[in-house]
Design an enzyme around this catalytic site. Structure first.
Site: not given
Ligand code: AR6
Length: 178
Positions: A40, A125
């Site tokens: 992101d 993650g």
């Protein structure tokens, strides 16, 4: 590694998804859609502030859903922001939410007439989803979608590390042969 599913190509490779030239890359975002770390952070850094500006107007995103912005300065034309599940041990509908994140991302791509989509390994993650389990869910969801939606021509999984790529390759082999 690449296989054919119907008329579509399903490809696994190692790399940095921000450098992909697909019609859309998928972001593993959080429900705020206002940025974060991991992939992101990398997408917003590489794409520039226009993406965050568009995200502010989207009103967030539920886990398992997906929303579209342009790609800003990225080589990809669009970014599809999806939200995977946070891993809580596997009994909190994590597989369903993860499969939905992949499916909804492809539905959003189709609705815009896009034909090639690149995914990272969603939820493996910061969200802690064990990658062996996540890879099976991800590849099964995408393969099923491609079988029934020939409009999508290519899906690429861009795995950040070589060990992650190996996990996805093993999962694809076991799914493909079963
Ligand atoms: N290209 C491809 N894959 C990448 C890249 C990259 N440039 N950078 C990291 N990865 P994560 P999540 C891999 O934590 O688990 C964010 O803060 C990374 O190695 O990015 O879904 C959001 O805002 C890992 O395999 O996403 C949320 O709060 C995979 O991308 C939260 O993290 C996903 O790791 C979402 O957590």
């Amino acid at each position: 590694m690449e296989i054919q599913i119907g008329r579509a190509a399903l490809q696994l490779k190692q790399g940095d998804i921000t450098r992909e030239t697909a019609d859309a890359i998928v972001n593993a975002a959080n429900s705020s859609l206002l940025g974060g770390g991991g992939v992101d952070g990398a997408i917003h850094r590489a794409g520039g502030p226009a993406i965050l500006e568009e995200c502010r107007r989207l009103g967030g995103c539920e886990p398992g859903d997906a929303k579209l912005t342009t790609g800003g300065k990225l080589p990809a034309r669009y970014v599809i922001h999806t939200v995977g599940p946070i891993w809580h041990g596997g009994r909190s509908r994590e597989p369903e939410i993860l499969a939905s994140a992949y499916r909804r991302s492809l539905e959003v791509a189709m609705a815009k007439g896009l034909r090639s989509v690149a995914f990272p390994s969603i939820s493996t993650g910061a969200y802690g989803y064990p990658i062996e389990k996540a890879a099976r869910v991800a590849l099964t969801a995408v393969a099923e979608f491609l079988q029934s939606h020939p409009e999508i021509e290519r899906v690429t999984f861009v795995l950040f590390s070589s060990p992650d790529l190996q996990v996805y390759e093993a999962a694809l082999q076991s799914i493909h042969l079963s």
